[in-house]
Structures are given as C-alpha cells and as structure tokens.
Scaffold this motif. Structure first.
Motif, short mmCIF file in Angstrom:
data_model
loop_
_atom_site.label_atom_id
_atom_site.label_comp_id
_atom_site.label_asym_id
_atom_site.label_seq_id
_atom_site.Cartn_x
_atom_site.Cartn_y
_atom_site.Cartn_z
N THR A 1 1.09 3.64 -3.27
CA THR A 1 0.60 5.01 -3.10
C THR A 1 1.64 6.03 -3.54
O THR A 1 1.32 7.00 -4.24
N PRO B 1 -4.65 3.88 -3.87
CA PRO B 1 -5.23 2.57 -4.19
C PRO B 1 -6.27 2.16 -3.16
O PRO B 1 -6.19 2.55 -1.98
N LEU C 1 -6.32 -4.04 -2.74
CA LEU C 1 -4.96 -4.46 -2.37
C LEU C 1 -4.98 -5.72 -1.52
O LEU C 1 -4.07 -6.57 -1.63
N GLY D 1 -3.88 1.05 -10.39
CA GLY D 1 -4.25 2.44 -10.12
C GLY D 1 -4.17 3.31 -11.35
O GLY D 1 -5.03 4.17 -11.58
N ALA E 1 -0.10 -3.34 -8.40
CA ALA E 1 -0.92 -2.33 -7.74
C ALA E 1 -0.78 -0.97 -8.41
O ALA E 1 -1.75 -0.23 -8.57
N GLU F 1 0.82 -1.21 0.00
CA GLU F 1 0.00 0.00 0.00
C GLU F 1 0.86 1.26 0.00
O GLU F 1 0.61 2.20 -0.76
N PRO G 1 -10.20 5.15 -8.73
CA PRO G 1 -9.22 4.15 -8.30
C PRO G 1 -9.46 2.83 -9.04
O PRO G 1 -10.57 2.53 -9.47
#
Length: 358
Positions: free
Chosen positions: A240, A252, A257, A298, A294, A236, A308
């Motif tokens: 990010t 995100p 996630l 995004g 991830a 995360e 998102p």
C-alpha cells in the motif's frame, strides 16, 4: 527535498519518532548511543502509547540480543535467507543507536579496501603529499572517528583478504593510516563505533569468513515470517505504501493479496495449506519478493485499466519472480497454478494460467 527521494534513510523517514523517543528517554544510555536500549527497542518494535510504529516483524528476542551485542562493542552479523529483512533491520538498528544509517559498505567481488577504509584525493596528494586534507574517509574510518555504527552489506561477497581489514578495527579499535605520520597515522575508535554486517545463507561459502573474523562477531539468524496473518498484514502495508508513492490511487485488493501470500508460502515450503506436496521453486520466494509482486500487480491494474490489480495480473507478474534461477521453475509454477481451488480469486488464477510465458 526528501519528498522526491524514492527511499530516504530510516533516520529521515522516522525523524519524528526518533525525536519523540529522545524526548521521552530517561534510561541510561551506553556510551556514544543516541538512545537507550529500551528506547531503541521501541523504535524497532513499536510503542502504541508514544505513537511509534512497528518496523520489523520478527522475534522480539532477536532485537534484544542484537542491541545487547552492539552495546558490548562486538560486531553483529545478521544471516538468513534472502528477503528476510536483514538489511532493513541493520538500517533500523544503526538509526536508533547512532542517529544515522548511511555509513554503509556494499560488499561485492569488486569491493576494495579503499572503499571500506579510506582513499586519496590524488590532485591534492600530488600537490601537497599525504595529509588529512588529501585523505578521503570511507565508511569505516568515518564510523570510527565519529563513533557511529558502520553497516557492511553482503560481507561474504567480498574476497577474504578484503573482509579481514576489519580485524584490527573490531579487536584493537584502531585503524592505521601508514601514509601519514605522527598522531594522525592512527585513528582510534570513539565510543559508539561498531559494525553490523549481513550475509545471505545462500552466499555463505562463496567467500567464507576467516575464523579470526568470525570470533569478532556475534551471529544472529533472521528467519522468514512464520505466521500467515502476520505476513499478509506486512505485505499489505508495504505494498500500500509503495503504491501510494507510485501514484496509484487504489490500495491493493485484500483477496488478491491472500492468494499471493498463500502461493509464496506454499511454493517456499513445498507444501499446500491442506498438507499436499507441491514443487518447491529454486528462486527466492521471500516476503520482500511478495511485496515487490504486489506492487507490480497494483501498478499494472491501475495504469493499464484504472483499477486495482486482479488475479490475472498476479499470474502475469509471478513469472518474473519464478523464473530467475532455473527455467524449470516456470513449469513448476504452471503446475501449481493448474490446481483447482475454492474461491473466486483462485478460480481466476486458474483461468489466467495461460498468461505465463512459454
């Protein structure tokens, strides 16, 4: 200027933290080091009181052993599965110990001794003959002359005879330049010089290190992150940061996630959280790959729809990760996604399984 660089080196990204650590560092330092061992440890593992962020998620004892190895002037060899942050750790250690992490050799089948030790400016060489003016220092010579840590990435990808050019610098702490004469023909290592090398366990054996070179390194294994919550927080945080640098205006989604990290861990281990067996993929389902997916999720959601990324985006982005090494992995991934599970995002994954190619 650095704001336009995609990924500045650690000493630039964390310049404020390194300066703060130096200001508050009252411990004894090994000769040639920019920080003491305890300050270097805080740089890697974090210190809330000083506002130092944690940069490596792993066993703290690994950091302790690695720093002690570097203080003894032995080489440090970091081995492990791809994507376990070996390169990041070597970069952080070099920045903490030397204040620079850019003396780096990238190993490969085409790597030569010239790229490791030194080469020549041939125009000056022809005009003046061999001299320090015509000498072009490579990372190893610079590291020895300046007393800095040299990073050797993917060392086992290099031919054996190229690897062994490290033998004399690591044992006798000297590098011969036979083209020169007099005192300049020998470069003696200054305090602070050592080598941090990395190697993937999947590549070890491609060009296995000689026994003589192995003796000059202490080996440390970097393992995948064992705890789910820790891995989720790391994915995360990294995703990010990447999305922000990519111009994405939304972080995100945590629930997406959670599905991503769960899928990576289960496909990596060949077992679901409930204990059911599942197919393991031959590809590298590492934390670093999870961050990459991830990031892609995004980007896809934001630039295509202004929102998102969703579970459907996740399915689309997983294909490029799963099918790198073996076409059969795509069929294994499809079977995995066809398992019905509880939760809105898992249902969305199931419904989007048709987005996989093939």
């Amino acid at each position: 200027m650095n704001e336009h660089v995609q990924r500045p080196p650690a000493e630039i990204r964390y310049a404020d933290e390194l300066a703060r650590l130096r200001e508050n560092d009252t411990d004894d330092r090994p000769p040639g080091w920019a920080l003491s061992l305890r300050a270097a440890r805080r740089f890697v593992l974090g210190d809330e009181k000083l506002g130092i962020s944690r940069k490596f998620v792993g066993d703290p004892s690994l950091i302790d052993r690695s720093l002690v190895t570097l203080a003894t002037n032995r080489g440090l060899m970091l081995v492990g599965e791809p994507g376990t942050a070996k390169s990041l750790l070597s970069e952080l250690l070099a920045a903490a110990v030397s204040g620079t992490s850019t003396l780096t050799i990238q190993g490969g089948a085409a790597t030569t001794e010239d790229q490791i030790k030194y080469s020549w400016n041939y125009a000056l060489l022809v005009a003046e003959g061999p001299s320090t003016r015509s000498l072009v220092a490579a990372p190893l010579l610079r590291g020895m002359a300046e007393g800095k840590v040299v990073r050797f990435e993917e060392i086992t990808r290099c031919p054996l005879e190229v690897q062994d050019c490290l033998l004399s610098p690591l044992s006798d702490r000297v590098l011969a330049v036979p083209e020169l004469t007099g005192p300049e023909a020998m470069v003696f290592a200054r305090e602070g010089f050592t080598v941090i090398a990395t190697a993937n366990t999947r590549d070890r054996g491609v060009n296995e290190m000689s026994a003589a070179l192995k003796r000059r390194f202490n080996f440390e294994t970097v393992f995948p992150i064992a705890d789910f919550d820790t891995e989720l927080r790391l994915v995360e945080a990294e995703a990010t940061a990447l999305l922000k640098r990519s111009g994405v205006g939304a972080p995100p989604r945590r629930d997406v996630l959670e599905v991503l990290v769960t899928a990576f861990r289960e496909l990596r281990e060949g077992q679901t959280a409930r204990g059911d067996a599942t197919d393991r993929l031959s590809g590298v389902m590492s934390t670093a790959e999870a961050v990459s997916v991830a990031h892609a999720v995004g980007l896809r959601g934001w630039f295509l729809r202004g929102e998102p990324g969703t579970a459907a985006d996740l399915v689309s982005c997983l294909a490029g990760t799963a099918a790198k090494d073996n076409p059969e992995d795509l069929a294994k991934l499809r079977r995995y996604l066809e398992q019905r599970r509880h939760g809105d995002q898992w249902k969305a994954v199931y419904e989007a399984r048709h987005l996989l190619p093939g």
